[in-house]
Scaffold this motif. Structure first.
Motif, PDB file in Angstrom:
ATOM      1  N   VAL A  41       0.825  -1.292  -0.004  1.00 55.44           N
ATOM      2  CA  VAL A  41      -0.092  -0.013  -0.069  1.00 55.44           C
ATOM      3  C   VAL A  41       0.913   1.228  -0.001  1.00 55.44           C
ATOM      4  O   VAL A  41       0.685   2.306  -0.775  1.00 55.44           O
ATOM      5  N   ASN A  64       2.216   2.479  -3.318  1.00 58.34           N
ATOM      6  CA  ASN A  64       1.115   3.217  -4.285  1.00 58.34           C
ATOM      7  C   ASN A  64       0.967   4.690  -3.775  1.00 58.34           C
ATOM      8  O   ASN A  64       0.748   5.694  -4.633  1.00 58.34           O
ATOM      9  N   GLY A  65       1.731   5.031  -2.558  1.00 54.72           N
ATOM     10  CA  GLY A  65       1.433   6.485  -2.164  1.00 54.72           C
ATOM     11  C   GLY A  65       2.148   7.536  -2.889  1.00 54.72           C
ATOM     12  O   GLY A  65       1.604   8.479  -3.282  1.00 54.72           O
ATOM     13  N   SER A 106      -3.584   6.258   1.246  1.00 54.74           N
ATOM     14  CA  SER A 106      -2.799   5.143   0.769  1.00 54.74           C
ATOM     15  C   SER A 106      -1.959   5.007   2.096  1.00 54.74           C
ATOM     16  O   SER A 106      -1.677   3.819   2.491  1.00 54.74           O
TER      17      SER A 106
END
Length: 183
Positions: free
Chosen positions: A22, A25-26, A45
């Motif tokens: 996760v 993806n930030g 995210s």
């Protein structure tokens, strides 16, 4: 020691992996759209990732000692009562509440890293570096822009990720290993 049938591997194999996925993806989400939307996507995210990290840090329990309690109070004070309000006050109005929520979550992740019993100091240092990286993002976005911030943010971010994952993998290996027999 981990109670029988309650190992991290049973409920969530490699519990640190969802947070790593996760958080990866930030940076992409935070640059994909208009500022407000992309900033919120990146913030969301990272917030989800920190919730996974909190779960991973606290999965095997927690322990409060006087030094840990003092660290917890410092982390909560800085996150929730100093940096969060400072960033929210200088953020666009529609971002103020998400910024406050996020700083509360990252303060929670630091607390979990401080009091969690089944992780290494490496993972704790990774959590601190992640928080410092995020604080520099807040400074850059809401207080003072500098071209040098990006180098610090990316360096701290990837170092933090490496430390978090390697520290948690070492802890997972330690908790998954069968107990040594004593004679």
């Amino acid at each position: 020691s981990v109670p029988e049938g309650r190992s991290c591997e049973r409920y969530f194999p490699n519990s640190h992996l969802p947070s790593t996925f996760v958080t990866s993806n930030g940076p992409m989400l935070s640059r994909c759209c208009s500022f407000d939307i992309s900033f919120l996507l990146g913030l969301g995210s990272f917030a989800i990732a920190h919730l996974f990290f909190i779960r991973a840090f606290l999965f095997h329990g927690y322990a409060f000692t006087v030094p840990r309690t003092l660290l917890v109070l410092t982390e909560l004070g800085l996150g929730m009562f100093v940096l969060g309000p400072l960033f929210a006050q200088n953020a666009p109005e529609e971002l103020a509440l998400p910024v406050l929520i996020y700083t509360t979550i990252i303060a929670g992740m630091l607390v979990a890293a401080t009091v969690g019993v089944a992780h290494t100091a490496t993972a704790t240092v990774g959590a601190v570096l992640f928080a410092v990286s995020d604080a520099i993002i807040g400074i850059d976005e809401f207080l003072y822009r500098s071209k040098h911030h990006n180098v610090a943010i990316i360096s701290l971010y990837y170092t933090a990720q490496w430390l978090l994952v390697s520290g948690m993998r070492a802890a997972d290996a330690d908790t998954a290993a069968p107990p040594k027999k004593t004679q």
